[in-house]
Design an enzyme around this catalytic site. Structure first.
Site, PDB file in Angstrom:
ATOM      1  N   GLY A   1       9.386   6.003   6.160  1.00  0.00           N
ATOM      2  CA  GLY A   1      10.768   6.003   6.612  1.00  0.00           C
ATOM      3  C   GLY A   1      11.141   4.794   7.445  1.00  0.00           C
ATOM      4  O   GLY A   1      12.323   4.494   7.596  1.00  0.00           O
TER       5      GLY A   1
ATOM      6  N   LYS B   1       1.443  -3.409   9.009  1.00  0.00           N
ATOM      7  CA  LYS B   1       2.368  -2.282   9.070  1.00  0.00           C
ATOM      8  C   LYS B   1       3.718  -2.806   9.533  1.00  0.00           C
ATOM      9  O   LYS B   1       3.843  -3.346  10.631  1.00  0.00           O
ATOM     10  CB  LYS B   1       1.848  -1.198  10.006  1.00  0.00           C
TER      11      LYS B   1
ATOM     12  N   GLY C   1       9.319   1.581   7.301  1.00  0.00           N
ATOM     13  CA  GLY C   1       8.776   0.314   6.846  1.00  0.00           C
ATOM     14  C   GLY C   1       7.674   0.507   5.829  1.00  0.00           C
ATOM     15  O   GLY C   1       7.366   1.627   5.420  1.00  0.00           O
TER      16      GLY C   1
ATOM     17  N   LEU D   1       0.811  -1.210   0.000  1.00  0.00           N
ATOM     18  CA  LEU D   1       0.000   0.000   0.000  1.00  0.00           C
ATOM     19  C   LEU D   1       0.844   1.260   0.000  1.00  0.00           C
ATOM     20  O   LEU D   1       0.466   2.262  -0.591  1.00  0.00           O
ATOM     21  CB  LEU D   1      -0.929   0.017   1.220  1.00  0.00           C
TER      22      LEU D   1
ATOM     23  N   ASP E   1      -1.238  12.699  14.489  1.00  0.00           N
ATOM     24  CA  ASP E   1      -1.057  12.854  13.043  1.00  0.00           C
ATOM     25  C   ASP E   1      -2.389  12.955  12.316  1.00  0.00           C
ATOM     26  O   ASP E   1      -2.608  12.314  11.286  1.00  0.00           O
ATOM     27  CB  ASP E   1      -0.248  11.675  12.501  1.00  0.00           C
TER      28      ASP E   1
END
Length: 661
Positions: free
Chosen positions: A49, A69, A51, A45, A174
């Site tokens: 920085g 992830k 992975g 997908l 975020d």
């Protein structure tokens, strides 16, 4: 099969993508493409920085889609890796405790080998939907943005989510349009990609990366996108509940104006100056302003108080749902993801260390230092405002429909009856109203480009245009009637994940997605020939292509859409006869051997086309060809695919003969 980041399909164990040359992900497990003995990688997908992010199937849960992830910061040494795993597990444990319907559930943390190296992977639920960045990009293409009602609704739906995570001591860190997904199932916003995991990764890199004697700056350890994250988070790494409120308000203004934060902050005063772009109600404007003040202590102390202020200022009336969105990447060349990439955004070039204890004698000096820090931070912000967002990942545009003219008492009796008949027929077919309007608008605007983006009035002056619109709508309904009820009900909701599932389904039949797409294209271009050679998938009409593909998959799985041709040592010649309706096709597979000589003969009129593909797709023998014969030595062993489609306007017969020496 293996897939590159663009969604190109490749044979298992391929090292590089056959279509674009990208290096492919290799999984070092007993089963090719399986990670952790249960997750089958479908495609990558994104990559950040620390992975990559993958879309995968959980083979232990009926091939349910999920997101993996990867955590792989570039650090060296056993201690660094162990420390990283410890911190990462602690953060993952915190996220695992989150149980909210608008937050993807975190399933597990495990270690696996990828490309010969040990990596940590976090598994979470996959959210089918489009990000608000995707929705905004589409509206910007149409000269539109989100309106105040929609953004108010978004705030009302997300603030309780923030109140929930804050009550558990969790800060998102975020929030941005990329990290809010409009879920297909219920059209609720879902908060994804929590920054805590990325902060752990950044901290590990900061602490354990090899020192560079030539470096002039310290390692980047800040999480958050400049412009969305508040100053104290970007420059000092300090986060609080108010940090999320700041980012949510910035996101709201970006959706309302269609412009990025650097375009909304005054270059001279470095203050938010959004009022030159849009007029909002004083109540909402004041709430956003308070959420965006530079000092965290001057903002609302909690998400609950923002919600209370918002509810006091908003009349008690149901807000309209944001309409469903439409996936837009070409099915053969790309497959998109609805989930943002796991990536640390660029932050300050330097940062300040903070002491954990202060003596009374140092208070004055610290005060001066904080004043200097604030001034330097704002100065730095001004320099970076023009260059931030450069690393913003590309997203998939979507189509947000503009409402079609709706019946009003001003219409004549004849026109009112005509519109009522269209409405009743659409409802009988089970077609979503928003998608239907978007599709008819697209076709209407292609006929009348000067009307693009306009809403037809109910005045007599627009009567002729309304008649054209209704005529196109009636024709569209005639064509959509050919779809199955299940396919019609999904129009406007198809996503890249659907194409991924289709690939898996046809691969199990020893068929490739090329064959599926050939069969789909034949029917689609028969209904809409004007789209040949166009990139139509990023438009509402592309959803019709997806609906056709859904029915093709069902036919293939049921066995009625393809046939297996078997050879024996005694019988090396096989032939099949068939009849094709306009826009229809049939697929055949035959198991053949490398270096075997094969001859292919087709007896049919020129409007019958044939394609022939090798088992891995690395060799195309014929593709949408009017040639009637092919012969040669086969390049590999496996199931070869033969697809016959009709472009004729009447039923046609054909005879396919395959000679295998």
């Amino acid at each position: 099969m293996m897939y590159c980041s663009k969604g190109h399909e490749n044979p298992d164990r391929s090292r590089y993508c056959l279509e674009c040359g990208e290096k492919l992900v290799e999984a070092s497990n007993t089963q090719p493409g399986i990670i952790g003995d249960r997750y089958r990688i479908i495609r990558q997908l994104g990559q950040g920085g620390f992975g990559r992010t993958y879309l995968a199937e959980d083979i232990n849960r009926f091939n349910e889609l999920c997101v993996l992830k990867e955590f792989a910061p570039q650090v060296q040494g056993t201690y660094a890796l162990q420390k990283g795993q410890q911190l990462f597990q602690r953060e993952a444990g915190t996220l695992y405790k989150l149980q909210h319907p608008q937050i993807p559930k975190f399933r597990e943390l495990f270690q696996a080998s990828l490309e010969g190296k040990k990596h940590l992977l976090l598994v979470q639920d996959y959210v089918a939907g489009a990000s608000y960045r995707q929705l905004l990009n589409t509206r910007k293409q149409q000269g539109l943005q989100f309106n105040e009602t929609e953004v108010t609704q978004l705030l009302q739906q997300l603030l309780p989510v923030l109140d929930y995570i804050h009550s558990l001591g969790v800060i998102h860190r975020d929030i941005s349009p990329e990290n809010i997904i409009l879920r297909d199932a219920d059209y609720l916003p879902v908060l994804i990609d929590f920054g805590g995991v990325k902060q752990v990764a950044a901290s590990i890199v900061s602490q354990f990366s090899p020192a560079d004697p030539h470096a002039t700056v310290l390692p980047v350890t800040r999480v958050g996108k400049i412009g969305y994250a508040p100053p104290e988070q970007i420059f000092s790494g300090v986060v609080s509940f108010q940090s999320d409120l700041y980012a949510l308000a910035a996101t709201a203004l970006v959706l309302l104006t269609g412009k990025e934060p650097q375009d909304l902050i005054d270059e001279q005063t470095l203050e938010w100056n959004w009022r030159r772009e849009i007029n909002l109600s004083p109540q909402l404007g004041n709430i956003l302003d308070k959420m965006l003040v530079p000092r965290a202590s001057d903002r609302y102390p909690s998400a609950r108080q923002v919600l209370q202020a918002l509810n006091r200022s908003v009349p008690k009336q149901p807000a309209p749902q944001v309409p469903p969105t439409i996936v837009t990447k070409p099915p053969v060349t790309n497959a998109a993801s609805a989930t943002s990439s796991w990536q640390l955004q660029p932050a300050s070039a330097s940062y300040y260390a903070r002491s954990h204890s202060l003596s009374v004698g140092k208070v004055f000096g610290i005060g001066l230092l904080l004043m200097a820090t604030a001034g330097l931070s704002w100065w730095g912000t001004r320099l970076w405002l023009h260059s931030r967002m450069a690393s913003m990942p590309e997203v998939i545009p979507t189509i947000s429909p503009i409402a079609a003219p709706t019946p009003t008492p001003q219409y004549s009796t004849v026109e009112q009856n005509r519109k009522n008949q269209l409405r009743d027929r659409r409802q009988q077919l089970g077609i979503n109203d928003s998608f239907y309007n978007a599709l008819v608008n697209q076709l209407f605007w292609e006929e009348r480009p000067e009307q693009r983006g306009k809403t037809l009035s109910s005045s007599p002056a627009d009567a002729a245009l309304r008649s054209e619109w209704d005529s196109i709508a009636a024709e569209v309904l005639n064509k959509l009637q050919a779809l199955s009820p299940e396919a019609r009900q999904q129009l406007g909701k198809y996503r890249a994940a659907d194409r991924d599932r289709w690939k898996v389904s046809v691969n199990k039949l020893n068929l490739s997605s090329r064959t599926l797409y050939d069969l789909t294209d034949a029917t689609f271009f028969h209904l809409f020939p004007q789209y040949k050679g166009q990139n139509f998938i990023n438009q509402p009409i592309g959803q019709v292509w997806h609906g056709i593909a859904t029915d093709k998959v069902q036919r293939l799985v049921s066995g009625s859409g393809y046939e297996k041709i078997a050879f024996t040592q005694e019988n090396t010649i096989q032939q099949v006869r068939g009849n094709l309706q306009p826009g229809e096709g049939k697929a055949y597979i035959a198991q053949l051997t490398k270096d075997q000589l094969m001859q292919l003969n087709l007896e049919a009129e020129p409007r019958v086309l044939i394609s022939a593909y090798s088992p891995t797709g690395s060799t195309v023998l014929l593709e949408d060809s009017s040639d009637r014969t092919w012969s040669g030595k086969l390049p590999e062993t496996g199931y070869y695919e033969f697809v016959v489609v009709s472009t004729a306007s009447a039923p046609v017969d054909y005879l396919l003969q395959i000679i295998a020496d």
